[in-house]
Design an enzyme around this catalytic site. Structure first.
Site, PDB file in Angstrom:
ATOM      1  N   TYR A 164     -20.743  -7.515  40.723  1.00 37.26           N
ATOM      2  CA  TYR A 164     -19.873  -6.524  41.387  1.00 37.26           C
ATOM      3  C   TYR A 164     -19.130  -7.156  42.580  1.00 37.26           C
ATOM      4  CZ  TYR A 164     -18.924  -2.067  43.875  1.00 37.26           C
ATOM      5  OH  TYR A 164     -18.347  -1.002  44.527  1.00 37.26           O
ATOM      6  N   LYS A 168     -15.148  -7.423  43.032  1.00 43.52           N
ATOM      7  CA  LYS A 168     -14.549  -6.705  44.148  1.00 43.52           C
ATOM      8  C   LYS A 168     -13.733  -7.615  45.058  1.00 43.52           C
ATOM      9  CE  LYS A 168     -15.349  -2.344  43.743  1.00 43.52           C
ATOM     10  NZ  LYS A 168     -14.228  -1.547  43.207  1.00 43.52           N
TER      11      LYS A 168
HETATM   12  P1  NAI Z   1     -17.817   7.330  41.090  1.00 39.59           P
HETATM   13  O1  NAI Z   1     -18.757   6.852  40.028  1.00 39.59           O
HETATM   14  O2  NAI Z   1     -18.067   8.712  41.620  1.00 39.59           O
HETATM   15  O3  NAI Z   1     -16.353   7.250  40.580  1.00 39.59           O
HETATM   16  C1  NAI Z   1     -15.917   6.270  39.708  1.00 39.59           C
HETATM   17  C2  NAI Z   1     -15.173   6.937  38.589  1.00 39.59           C
HETATM   18  O4  NAI Z   1     -14.613   5.972  37.770  1.00 39.59           O
HETATM   19  C3  NAI Z   1     -16.094   7.724  37.670  1.00 39.59           C
HETATM   20  O5  NAI Z   1     -15.637   9.067  37.599  1.00 39.59           O
HETATM   21  C4  NAI Z   1     -16.009   7.037  36.345  1.00 39.59           C
HETATM   22  O6  NAI Z   1     -16.094   7.889  35.208  1.00 39.59           O
HETATM   23  C5  NAI Z   1     -14.695   6.356  36.430  1.00 39.59           C
HETATM   24  N1  NAI Z   1     -14.591   5.203  35.535  1.00 39.59           N
HETATM   25  C6  NAI Z   1     -15.535   4.271  35.307  1.00 39.59           C
HETATM   26  N2  NAI Z   1     -15.110   3.394  34.388  1.00 39.59           N
HETATM   27  C7  NAI Z   1     -13.848   3.769  34.060  1.00 39.59           C
HETATM   28  C8  NAI Z   1     -12.889   3.224  33.180  1.00 39.59           C
HETATM   29  N3  NAI Z   1     -13.121   2.125  32.455  1.00 39.59           N
HETATM   30  N4  NAI Z   1     -11.704   3.852  33.086  1.00 39.59           N
HETATM   31  C9  NAI Z   1     -11.450   4.998  33.782  1.00 39.59           C
HETATM   32  N5  NAI Z   1     -12.355   5.534  34.612  1.00 39.59           N
HETATM   33  C10 NAI Z   1     -13.542   4.939  34.741  1.00 39.59           C
HETATM   34  O7  NAI Z   1     -17.892   6.286  42.250  1.00 39.59           O
HETATM   35  P2  NAI Z   1     -17.177   6.231  43.691  1.00 39.59           P
HETATM   36  O8  NAI Z   1     -18.213   5.972  44.669  1.00 39.59           O
HETATM   37  O9  NAI Z   1     -16.280   7.343  43.873  1.00 39.59           O
HETATM   38  O10 NAI Z   1     -16.369   4.902  43.516  1.00 39.59           O
HETATM   39  C11 NAI Z   1     -14.978   4.816  43.501  1.00 39.59           C
HETATM   40  C12 NAI Z   1     -14.578   3.385  43.734  1.00 39.59           C
HETATM   41  O11 NAI Z   1     -14.974   3.021  45.036  1.00 39.59           O
HETATM   42  C13 NAI Z   1     -15.257   2.388  42.809  1.00 39.59           C
HETATM   43  O12 NAI Z   1     -14.345   1.386  42.481  1.00 39.59           O
HETATM   44  C14 NAI Z   1     -16.354   1.804  43.646  1.00 39.59           C
HETATM   45  O13 NAI Z   1     -16.729   0.513  43.239  1.00 39.59           O
HETATM   46  C15 NAI Z   1     -15.735   1.837  45.001  1.00 39.59           C
HETATM   47  N6  NAI Z   1     -16.682   1.800  46.097  1.00 39.59           N
HETATM   48  C16 NAI Z   1     -17.438   2.881  46.413  1.00 39.59           C
HETATM   49  C17 NAI Z   1     -18.312   2.816  47.461  1.00 39.59           C
HETATM   50  C18 NAI Z   1     -19.069   4.005  47.881  1.00 39.59           C
HETATM   51  O14 NAI Z   1     -19.729   3.932  48.965  1.00 39.59           O
HETATM   52  N7  NAI Z   1     -19.010   5.098  47.151  1.00 39.59           N
HETATM   53  C19 NAI Z   1     -18.533   1.584  48.205  1.00 39.59           C
HETATM   54  C20 NAI Z   1     -17.643   0.521  47.846  1.00 39.59           C
HETATM   55  C21 NAI Z   1     -16.783   0.652  46.816  1.00 39.59           C
END
Ligand code: NAI
Length: 735
Positions: A164, A168
């Site tokens: 990851y 990233k």
């Molecule tokens: P989340 O899991 O709630 O949202 C991610 C969304 O992406 C999910 O709804 C999922 O279905 C969708 N997804 C996954 N694979 C996909 C694909 N191939 N095509 C289309 N959609 C797809 O997670 P969150 O926390 O909202 O994360 C959002 C972004 O922020 C991610 O990139 C994550 O790595 C990043 N992030 C989040 C952090 C946090 O503290 N929540 C920390 C650092 C980064």
């Protein structure tokens, strides 16, 4: 109240918007008037499975509030399809928020190929595919805003997240380059590292922390970065719980551990380790170019400043400069013996070419006016800097940290085309600029007992300031900014690809100017031109434009070296005439970056003084005196005359049937001038007549009309302009 940030008419694509952060972005964009494509594959946290309900729920939520949204269920790996939904539904795409993500955490040794590949595919490749699909639309409409989502795990590393973290931080690299490539199309790309409570973090963060890490506390930053009024590009932000901070790179001052003419050794690296890693006075490069330039500054030995490290490297300490000991100290006398070869080599080195007939006197020893370019005066003096600095007391500094900052040269006599010159260097002053010390070195060059030129080398020693010295000195020849008006003249001159290879043969052997490996070590994509070579180009431009290549007119030059030139680039010199001072600045035409700034050339009094039997001067003509007088008058009221006359006149004065002298009276450009030679800007009217007839006409004995009709006076061009000449010649005649 300030105007709210609206997105009416904008089409926004948010990937992974079925939940967590993406959902918060989609809702806020829609609330602010945007049409939103809610993309979500609807799989599980590890990227397995799919369903449409995640995206549908958010679309319904938006519509229920009166907003505009459409669902997209494709994986970001199929970026074209995702973007197509936006184009099919709304006909365009303005903003892309790359947010979709999954996790497959494992300690490094346990990461399977699938764990690695899936993470790269969704995060890095997915963002690439979606962004690439939107890129051309953004380019064509000259508008686009892109967000990449990185993570503190990528920036700082995190146990169990090697796959990851790699993906990233890859996104940050992607964003950095898109920011550069998109700039000219008004496409901006920024990166965020969010921290928020979501299904990705709920298992790793405690509940009370999750409560304050709401996705809604991240979304406003994304909206601001995507607004058309935001000019941020290439930024990286950490954001969470309503707090936002910007990140940048920091770099130590570093040390050059390579020793002159020796292999670089691991021991030298070991011995300098503390300094390599010392973040005191750290630098903060803003771009790759910045980073490279700063690195060059560390190494920059251009103009012959030694890269030598003594066998026991000298410490850069604030107490190591003793101005009292060093100021006034003389360097060892430098003897420079040369023949015709060296001035010719120098002229070629600063771009003179046989293509220009008036360059021949600098390139051919058989030419009757063979002479040295004035800036050749640097060459006998440069030895004082290349060797000798280190022997001085009171200068206990790291000589690898020396940068050639500025140069001044003054000629007292035209330089002989061969002979033996002796140069004596003296430390004129040392200034304490806090971040560094400026050493002012005066070098006087003698031909026998005659002082023929004076150089002032101004060198900046990075990190050697703070010794309690003065900040200014009246010994310094200061730079002067040009007047605040468009330049009076501009000359562009392409350097050749071999320019530095040629120039170095004048005695500046720094490998930075020839060795690609050394140059790349210095942070350059290829070897750079010597600053003094650029200075030679600029001096030539002035000499040609304002002194008709007459070296006796040159008095002095001052330049500041601002940026390097790559061989093959074009140097463009902008010039302003203010009396005998020609202000100038030179830039690289290809990128508009100024390389010489605050510069000027002082010419000798431009009033032409006829001299009998001067070396290289031809026999005196009677008309010379008249032209000298005209020159004087132009000096007084040139600006006024330019306004009234607005024409360029060329005079071809013949003697025994041959053209013996050509003069140009330029009353069209700048503040007007008279110079010997053909008009540099096209002449409006050209007069040809003999020296004797000229004097007859001027003294009123010969009527100009009669002279014209009898064939004594030949006029080409706009004959009406000749009426205006009366202003200039009124004390003499009615020509
Ligand atoms: P989340 O899991 O709630 O949202 C991610 C969304 O992406 C999910 O709804 C999922 O279905 C969708 N997804 C996954 N694979 C996909 C694909 N191939 N095509 C289309 N959609 C797809 O997670 P969150 O926390 O909202 O994360 C959002 C972004 O922020 C991610 O990139 C994550 O790595 C990043 N992030 C989040 C952090 C946090 O503290 N929540 C920390 C650092 C980064």
């Amino acid at each position: 109240m300030a105007v709210p940030l609206r997105f009416d008419g904008k089409v926004v694509l948010v990937t992974g918007a079925g939940g967590g952060l993406g959902r918060a972005y989609a809702l806020l964009f829609a609330e602010r008037g945007a049409s939103v494509v809610v993309n979500d594959l609807g799989g599980d946290i590890k990227g397995e499975g799919k369903c449409s309900s995640a995206a549908d729920r958010v679309v319904e939520e938006i519509r229920a509030k009166g907003g505009n949204a459409v669902a997209s269920y494709d994986s970001v790996e199929e970026g074209e399809k995702v973007v197509q939904t936006a184009l099919d539904t709304y006909g365009k795409i303005d903003i892309v928020v790359n947010n979709a993500g999954i996790l497959r955490d494992r300690s490094f040794a346990r990461i399977s190929d699938l764990d690695w590949d899936l993470i790269q595919r969704v995060h890095l490749r997915g963002s690439f595919k979606v962004t690439r699909a939107a890129w051309n639309y953004m380019k064509n409409q000259k508008y686009g805003r892109i967000i990449m989502t990185t993570s503190v795990s990528g920036i700082y590393g995190n146990f169990g997240q090697a796959n990851y973290s790699a993906a990233k931080l890859g996104l940050l690299g992607l964003a950095n380059t898109l920011a550069i490539e998109g700039q000219k199309y008004n496409i901006q790309c920024n990166t965020i590292a969010p921290t928020a409570g979501s299904r990705l973090t709920q298992t790793v963060l405690p509940q009370d922390l999750l409560d304050i890490l709401k996705p809604e506390f991240v979304a406003p930053l994304v909206l601001w970065l995507c607004h058309e009024s935001c000019k941020e590009n290439g930024g990286l932000f950490e954001v969470g719980a309503g707090w936002i901070g910007k990140l940048r790179w920091e770099r130590t001052q570093g040390v050059t551990v390579r020793q002159k003419n020796q292999q670089m050794t691991p021991e030298a690296v070991r011995d300098n380790w503390k300094q390599i890693c010392d973040f005191d006075n750290a630098l903060k490069p803003k771009s790759g170019q910045d980073a490279l330039n700063e690195l060059l500054n560390k190494l920059d030995t251009k103009e012959g400043i030694s890269t030598n490290l003594t066998s026991s490297p000298v410490q850069t300490s604030t107490s190591s400069i003793s101005p009292v000991e060093a100021i006034g100290k003389k360097m060892p006398l430098k003897v420079y013996t040369y023949n015709n070869f060296q001035p010719i080599l120098y002229a070629l080195g600063v771009g003179m070419t046989t293509k220009d007939p008036d360059h021949l006197k600098f390139l051919y020893e058989g030419n009757e006016e063979f002479c040295c370019l004035p800036t050749f005066g640097i060459i006998p003096a440069q030895g004082s800097v290349t060797d000798g600095f280190e022997s001085l007391p009171g200068l206990n500094i790291d000589f690898t940290k020396m940068l050639h900052g500025e140069q001044y040269l003054e000629l007292y006599k035209p330089l002989p085309t061969s002979g033996t010159l002796k140069s004596e260097g003296t430390i004129a002053d040392i200034l304490d600029k806090g971040s560094g010390a400026v050493i002012i070195l005066d070098v006087h060059t003698y031909n026998g007992g005659d002082l023929i030129c004076y150089n002032q080398f101004s060198t900046f020693v990075v990190g050697a300031g703070g010794f309690g010295g003065k900040r200014r000195s009246d010994k310094v020849k200061v730079i002067v900014q040009p007047p605040n008006r468009p330049p009076d003249a501009v000359i562009s001159d392409a350097t050749s690809i071999n320019q530095a290879a040629l120039y170095r043969l004048n005695g500046d052997w720094n490998p930075l100017h020839i060795d690609p490996t050394f140059a790349s070590f210095g942070g350059f994509r290829k070897p750079i031109l010597h600053g003094l070579c650029s200075m030679g180009f600029a001096a030539r431009h002035v000499l040609k434009q304002f002194a008709n290549n007459d070296v006796t007119k040159f008095k002095a030059i001052k330049v500041r070296f601002a940026k390097p030139v790559f061989p093959g680039q074009t140097i463009e010199t902008e010039m302003w005439k203010e009396g005998n001072r020609i202000h100038l600045q030179s830039k690289v035409k290809e990128n508009n970056e100024f390389v010489l700034t605050g510069a000027y050339v002082d010419l000798q009094d431009t009033v032409y003084k006829p001299r009998a039997n001067d070396t290289g001067m031809r026999a005196e003509l009677q008309s010379d005196v008249v032209f000298a007088e005209i020159s004087r008058r132009i000096k007084d009221v040139g600006r006024e005359m330019v306004k009234k006359v607005n024409a360029v006149f060329q005079w071809d004065i013949t003697k025994d049937g041959k053209t013996a002298r050509q003069w140009t009276i330029d009353l069209k450009n700048g503040s007007g001038e008279l110079y010997q030679g053909v008009a540099r800007h096209q002449a409006d009217t050209t007069f040809k007549l003999s020296d004797e007839d000229f004097m007859e006409v001027i003294s009123g004995k010969l009527n100009p009309q009669k002279a014209f009709f009898s064939g004594k006076l030949n006029i080409k061009g706009n004959i009406m302009h000749s009426q205006k000449l009366e202003m200039i010649l009124k004390d003499y005649a009615k020509l």
